[in-house]
Design a protein around this motif. Structure first.
Motif, PDB file in Angstrom:
ATOM      1  N   MET A  88     -61.589 -55.193   5.563  1.00  0.00           N
ATOM      2  CA  MET A  88     -61.861 -53.807   5.193  1.00  0.00           C
ATOM      3  C   MET A  88     -60.605 -53.053   4.751  1.00  0.00           C
ATOM      4  N   ASN A 137     -64.774 -39.197   8.620  1.00  0.00           N
ATOM      5  CA  ASN A 137     -66.117 -38.736   8.969  1.00  0.00           C
ATOM      6  C   ASN A 137     -66.439 -37.304   8.538  1.00  0.00           C
ATOM      7  N   LYS A 182     -73.865 -51.999   4.676  1.00  0.00           N
ATOM      8  CA  LYS A 182     -74.023 -51.108   5.830  1.00  0.00           C
ATOM      9  C   LYS A 182     -72.869 -51.306   6.814  1.00  0.00           C
ATOM     10  N   GLY A 201     -61.369 -53.059  14.340  1.00  0.00           N
ATOM     11  CA  GLY A 201     -60.633 -54.310  14.149  1.00  0.00           C
ATOM     12  C   GLY A 201     -60.771 -54.891  12.762  1.00  0.00           C
ATOM     13  N   PRO A 205     -64.561 -42.186   4.784  1.00  0.00           N
ATOM     14  CA  PRO A 205     -64.518 -43.422   5.570  1.00  0.00           C
ATOM     15  C   PRO A 205     -63.127 -43.733   6.129  1.00  0.00           C
ATOM     16  N   ALA A 206     -63.130 -44.445   7.235  1.00  0.00           N
ATOM     17  CA  ALA A 206     -61.890 -45.036   7.736  1.00  0.00           C
ATOM     18  C   ALA A 206     -61.736 -46.370   7.037  1.00  0.00           C
ATOM     19  N   GLN A 209     -69.960 -49.501   5.571  1.00  0.00           N
ATOM     20  CA  GLN A 209     -70.102 -48.063   5.793  1.00  0.00           C
ATOM     21  C   GLN A 209     -69.841 -47.711   7.253  1.00  0.00           C
ATOM     22  N   SER A 252     -69.952 -42.903  18.841  1.00  0.00           N
ATOM     23  CA  SER A 252     -68.994 -44.002  18.843  1.00  0.00           C
ATOM     24  C   SER A 252     -67.778 -43.744  19.720  1.00  0.00           C
ATOM     25  N   TYR A 263     -68.081 -49.354   9.332  1.00  0.00           N
ATOM     26  CA  TYR A 263     -66.652 -49.504   9.573  1.00  0.00           C
ATOM     27  C   TYR A 263     -65.935 -48.209   9.178  1.00  0.00           C
ATOM     28  N   GLY A 264     -66.339 -47.701   8.019  1.00  0.00           N
ATOM     29  CA  GLY A 264     -65.759 -46.454   7.531  1.00  0.00           C
ATOM     30  C   GLY A 264     -65.984 -45.286   8.476  1.00  0.00           C
ATOM     31  N   MET A 265     -67.074 -45.348   9.217  1.00  0.00           N
ATOM     32  CA  MET A 265     -67.377 -44.274  10.173  1.00  0.00           C
ATOM     33  C   MET A 265     -66.723 -44.509  11.526  1.00  0.00           C
ATOM     34  N   GLY A 266     -65.993 -45.576  11.647  1.00  0.00           N
ATOM     35  CA  GLY A 266     -65.317 -45.845  12.914  1.00  0.00           C
ATOM     36  C   GLY A 266     -66.206 -46.510  13.949  1.00  0.00           C
ATOM     37  N   LEU A 267     -67.396 -46.898  13.530  1.00  0.00           N
ATOM     38  CA  LEU A 267     -68.310 -47.542  14.489  1.00  0.00           C
ATOM     39  C   LEU A 267     -67.972 -49.010  14.693  1.00  0.00           C
TER      40      LEU A 267
END
Lengths: 465, 335
Positions: B258, A71, B38, B50, A8-9, B41, A99, B43-47
Motif C-alpha cells: 500500500m 479520514n 475494498k 502494517g 486515505p492513509a 480503501q 478502529s 487500509y486508507g481509513m486506517g482499519l
C-alpha cells in the motif's frame, strides 16, 4: 445517498498529507479503479483510486491543501440521479470509526488495553509427571548412538507417519551411524537420503509436517542448520501462532550440537540458547543414553516442533537403558543426577559428565554438590532448579556455549526472579570461552569448560579457596 | 502447452467453455478485484495496518489455476495472498477480518494480511518470507506422495522469489523424487520495485531446465489461457511425472504494498495494461461477444459481489479485537 470519499492513509504511519491534485473534477463519471486524486505524503506522491462508482458530486478539499488529516471527507460521490448542487458538506467529526488504529491517531489514552496482560513469567509450573524410574529394573547397556536409533525405530514401527530424512541417513547409515539399520528395516520410502541442501529439506520437512506427517529431520551437525534456521523459526515455530492455532507442526530437528574434537570454529558451535530463545519451539539436550532414547520418543510424539540437540562425543558413551519399549522421558523434566546440600550445579548434554566429574572431586574435599541434568532447555524445569537452590543457596550454571545471552544468563535471571532471597552467593556461570573455537588442541581445551573450572566455580560460590 | 502471447481472446477459441464456467471465472475474478479495492480503501481509513499487498491485475492467474484442481489439492503462496484465499473458497468475511486484526479473522487477528491459513480449504498460507513457501509446498507435495492421497500441491511464487536459493534446492528434490507439485511463477514484472530485467538473468520458465523440469510461459492475463495450461500441468504432476513450472506473465496494477508510489514504472505502462489487458474486462467482452450472457446477467453478478464485499467489510469492522488473553494462546499445542 452520496458516498463520502475520505482522505486515505497511504502508509502504516501516515496521519495527514497534502491533497496535491484532483485528477477527476466535479461532474466527472467515476468507475472503480479510476484515479481520483494525487496525495503527497512525507515520503512520496501517491494516487488515490475510486472504490465505488458514480459521479464526482462535490469536491470538499481543494487541491493544494496541506495537512489534510486522514479520514477527512475530501469529496462526495453521487449516484446518477442525485443532484450534486444540493449536497451538504458533512461534519468532519462524524467520520470516526471504531478502529483502534484511528483511536491511536487521536490519543494514546484510548488504546491502552483494558485488562492487565499477565505474562506467564514467575509462575512455577510443575514439570510433567514421569514414571521413567520404574523401567530401570531391567536395563541393557547401550551407547547414545544406539539408543537414538532404537527410539526412531520404535516410533517408526508405531506410526507410519514417522519418517527420517537428512544427509547420509539411509545408504551410508548416518554420517555418525545414528540411523544404522533404519533403511534396511523401513525402506527408502521412510528413510530418505537428501542432497546437501539444509535450507531446502528443512523447509520440505515443515511442509510434510503441515500435511500431517511426522518428519525426523537430521542435520549432520547443527552448525549446518544455520542454513535452515529460517524454516526452523519462521516456518516451524511461528506458524501455529500466526494461524490462530490451525497449523501445528509436528517435526523433530535433530543432530549433533556443540564441539566435537578439533574441528574448529565453523563445526563447533553450541546452539541451545539460540533455539531456546524462540517461543513455539521445544529444545531438548540429553546426556545419557536413556535420556536420549526416552526424550527422542517424546519429541517424535510431540505435536510441536522440537529441536533435539545431541553431542558427538557422547554418541559412543554407554549407559543403562530400560529394555521396555514403553519407557519414555517427558519433555520439560530435569533430573537430579546426584543429590547434595552445599551447591547446585546445572548442566546439560556433554557438560553433565563434566559436572559429575567435578562433583566427584568436590566430594573428596567434603563438598556435596547437587548436579541437575536439565535435559530439556525449553520448557525449562524451573521448579526443580529453584527447589534445589532453596536447599543449597548457591548455583553454578555450566554450559559449553558462549556466555552472552546464554543459558547461564537465563539461570541468573531465573534466580533473581524466583530465588533471590535464598541465594547466599551470586550465581556463577561456567561456559565456553567467548571466542570462535580454536583448532589447536591446547587452545580448544582452554575454550571448553573442564571439571577443574566447575570445581573452581563451586569453591567461589562457597567462598573457599 | 498454452503459450498464447497477449492476444485478445477470440470467440472461436473457446468452444470448450460453458456459459456456467465463463460466468464462474468472471465472478471469481471480480470477487478478488472488488475485495482488494475494498481492502485498499479500508487500509486508507486506517482499519487495516502494517503491510497490505494487493492482487489487483493478477486475478486470472489464481482463478484459472484453481479451476483446474480437485478437492484435496493443497495450495501455498507468498504474502500477496488475498486472491488465493478467495479462490480457494475461504470466507471473505474471515479474510477481511484478519486484515483488520479482529477475532473473526482466519488467524484470530494474530496473523494479518500475510499469514492466513485454512486447513479445511487446503490453503497452507500466506508466507511472509520471500520463497519460504517453495520448500514448504514441495514438502506438502512430498506428503501427498507419501500418503498416496492422489492430490498435488500448487506452489505460487513471484518473479522476485525465483532468485532465492531455496527455490532451486526445492526444484532439485521435487525433480529427483518426482513430487506432485506445480510451481506457478506469477511474473508481474516487478520484484517490489526492481523490474525483471534488472534482477533475473535468462527466462524464468527455463529455471527448472537443469533439473529436467518442464516450464511453460502462459498468458497470465487470460483466465482461459491459464486454465488450459493448468489442466495440462496438473495432469502431469498428478500422474506421477514430477513437477512442472508455469510462468504466468501477469501484472499488478497497484504498488508492491500500500505504501509504494510505484515510481519505478511509467503511468503509460500501467494504463496500457489496465485498458488493454485487463483479465476481467476481456473476459466480460468475450462473454458478451459470444452471447454466453447479456449485460444484465453480468450486472447481477456485479451486484452480488458488491454485497459480498460490503458484508465482509462490515463483518471486519464489527468483529471485536482479539481478547487480550489471546496473546498467550497458540504458542504450543498441549502434548
Amino acid at each position: 445517498m452520496p458516498i463520502e470519499i475520505l482522505m486515505p492513509a497511504l502508509s502504516p504511519t501516515m496521519t495527514e498529507g497534502k491533497l496535491a491534485k484532483w485528477v477527476k473534477q466535479e461532474g466527472d463519471d467515476v468507475k472503480s479503479g479510476d484515479i481520483l486524486a494525487e496525495i503527497e505524503t512525507d515520503k512520496a506522491t501517491m494516487e488515490v483510486e475510486a472504490v465505488d462508482e458514480g459521479k464526482l458530486g462535490k469536491i470538499l478539499i481543494a487541491e493544494g491543501t496541506e495537512g489534510v488529516a486522514v479520514n477527512t471527507p475530501i469529496a462526495l460521490l453521487v449516484g446518477e440521479d442525485e443532484d450534486a448542487d444540493k449536497l451538504e458538506t458533512p461534519e468532519v467529526q462524524d467520520n470516526t470509526t471504531q478502529s483502534a488504529a484511528l483511536q491511536k491517531v487521536k490519543g494514546e489514552e484510548e488504546t491502552k488495553p483494558t485488562l492487565p496482560v499477565e505474562p506467564p513469567k514467575g509462575t512455577k509450573a510443575a514439570p510433567p509427571a514421569s514414571d521413567e524410574d520404574k523401567y530401570f529394573d531391567k536395563t541393557v547397556k547401550l551407547t547414545v548412538r544406539e539408543a537414538l536409533r532404537d527410539a526412531m525405530a520404535e516410533e517408526m514401527r508405531r506410526d507410519d507417519k514417522v519418517f527420517v530424512m537428512g544427509e547420509e541417513v539411509a545408504e551410508y547409515q548416518g554420517a555418525y551411524k545414528v540411523t544404522q539399520g533404519l533403511l534396511q528395516e523401513f525402506g527408502e520410502r521412510r528413510v530418505i537420503d537428501t542432497p546437501i541442501t539444509e535450507h531446502g529439506f528443512a523447509g520440505l520437512g515443515v511442509g510434510a509436517a503441515f500435511h500431517g506427517l511426522k518428519p525426523v529431520v537430521e542435520f549432520m551437525t547443527f552448525n549446518f542448520a544455520m542454513q535452515a534456521i529460517d524454516h526452523i523459526i519462521n516456518s516451524a515455530a511461528k506458524t501455529l501462532y500466526m494461524s490462530g492455532g490451525q497449523m501445528g507442526c509436528p517435526i523433530v530437528f535433530r543432530g549433533p550440537n556443540g564441539a566435537a574434537s578439533r574441528v574448529a570454529a565453523q563445526h563447533s558451535q553450541e546452539y541451545s540458547s539460540w533455539y531456546a530463545h524462540v517461543p513455539g519451539l521445544k529444545v531438548v539436550a540429553p546426556y545419557s543414553a536413556s535420556d536420549a532414547k526416552g526424550l527422542l520418543k517424546s519429541a517424535i510424539r510431540d505435536p510441536n516442533p522440537v529441536v533435539f540437540l545431541e553431542h558427538e562425543i557422547l554418541y559412543g558413551h554407554s549407559f543403562d537403558v530400560p529394555e521396555d519399549p514403553e519407557f519414555i522421558v517427558p519433555i520439560g523434566r530435569a533430573k537430579i543426577m546426584r543429590a547434595g546440600k552445599d551447591v547446585t550445579i546445572t548442566a546439560f548434554s556433554f557438560m553433565v559428565g563434566q559436572a559429575l566429574a567435578a562433583a566427584e572431586r568436590l566430594a573428596e574435599q567434603g563438598i556435596e554438590a547437587e548436579v541437575i541434568n536439565l535435559r530439556t532447555i525449553r520448557p525449562l524445569d524451573t521448579e526443580t532448579i529453584v527447589n534445589s537452590v532453596k536447599k543449597t543457596n548457591r548455583l553454578v550454571s555450566v554450559e559449553e556455549g558462549w556466555p552472552f545471552a546464554g543459558i547461564g544468563a537465563e539461570m541468573s535471571a531465573l534466580m533473581m526472579e524466583q530465588a533471590f532471597d535464598y541465594l547466599d552467593a551470586p550465581v556463577y556461570r561456567v561456559h565456553g570461552a567467548d571466542v570462535p573455537m580454536p583448532y589447536a588442541a591446547n587452545l580448544e581445551k582452554l575454550a571448553l569448560p573442564q571439571p577443574e573450572d566447575i570445581e573452581k566455580a563451586v569453591k567461589a560460590v562457597l567462598y573457599r579457596s | 502447452m498454452a503459450t498464447s502471447r497477449r492476444r485478445k481472446p477470440q470467440a472461436d477459441e473457446t468452444p470448450q467453455y460453458s456459459t456456467e464456467q465463463l460466468l464462474k471465472y468472471y465472478r471469481e475474478m471480480l470477487l478478488i478485484r472488488r475485495f482488494e479495492e475494498k481492502a485498499g480503501q479500508m487500509y486508507g481509513m486506517g482499519l487495516i495496518g502494517g503491510f497490505c499487498h494487493l492482487y489487483i491485475g493478477q486475478e486470472a492467474v489464481v482463478v484459472g489455476m484453481q479451476n483446474a484442481l480437485i478437492p484435496g489439492d493443497s495450495i501455498i503462496t507468498s504474502y500477496r495472498d488475498h486472491g488465493h484465499m478467495l479462490a480457494t473458497d475461504m470466507d471473505p468475511k474471515g479474510v477481511m477480518a484478519e486484515l483488520t486484526g479482529r477475532s473473526g479473522g482466519y488467524s484470530k487477528g494474530k496473523g494479518g494480511s500475510m499469514h492466513m491459513f485454512s486447513r479445511e480449504k487446503k490453503f497452507f498460507g500466506g508466507h511472509g518470507i520471500v520463497a519460504a513457501q517453495v520448500p514448504i509446498g514441495t514438502g506438502l507435495a512430498f506428503g501427498h506422495k507419501y500418503t498416496q492421497d492422489g492430490n498435488i500441491n500448487v506452489c505460487y511464487l513471484g518473479d522476485g522469489a525465483i532468485n532465492q536459493g531455496q527455490v532451486y534446492e526445492s526444484f532439485n528434490m521435487a525433480a529427483l523424487w518426482k513430487l506432485p507439485v506445480v510451481y506457478v511463477i506469477e511474473n508481474n514484472k516487478y520484484a517490489m520495485g526492481t523490474s525483471q530485467h534488472r534482477a533475473s538473468a535468462g527466462e524464468l520458465c527455463e529455471r527448472g531446465s537443469a533439473y529436467g523440469i518442464p516450464g511453460h510461459v502462459v498468458d497470465g492475463m487470460s483466465v482461459l489461457a491459464v486454465k488450459e495450461a493448468s489442466e495440462k500441468a496438473v495432469a502431469h504432476a498428478r500422474e506421477g511425472s514430477g513437477p512442472v513450472i508455469l510462468e504466468m506473465k501477469t501484472y499488478r496494477y497497484r504498488g508492491h504494498s500500500m505504501s509504494d508510489p510505484a515510481k519505478y514504472r511509467t503511468k503509460e505502462e500501467v494504463t496500457k495494461m489496465r485498458t488493454e489487458m485487463d483479465p476481467i474486462d476481456n473476459l466480460k467482452k468475450l462473454i458478451l461477444e459470444n452471447g454466453s450472457a447479456d449485460e444484465d446477467a453480468l450486472k447481477t453478478i456485479d451486484r452480488d459481489i458488491k454485497n459480498i464485499v460490503a458484508e465482509a467489510a462490515d463483518f471486519a469492522t464489527q468483529s471485536p479485537e482479539p481478547d487480550p488473553a489471546e496473546l498467550w494462546t497458540d504458542i504450543l499445542i498441549e502434548a
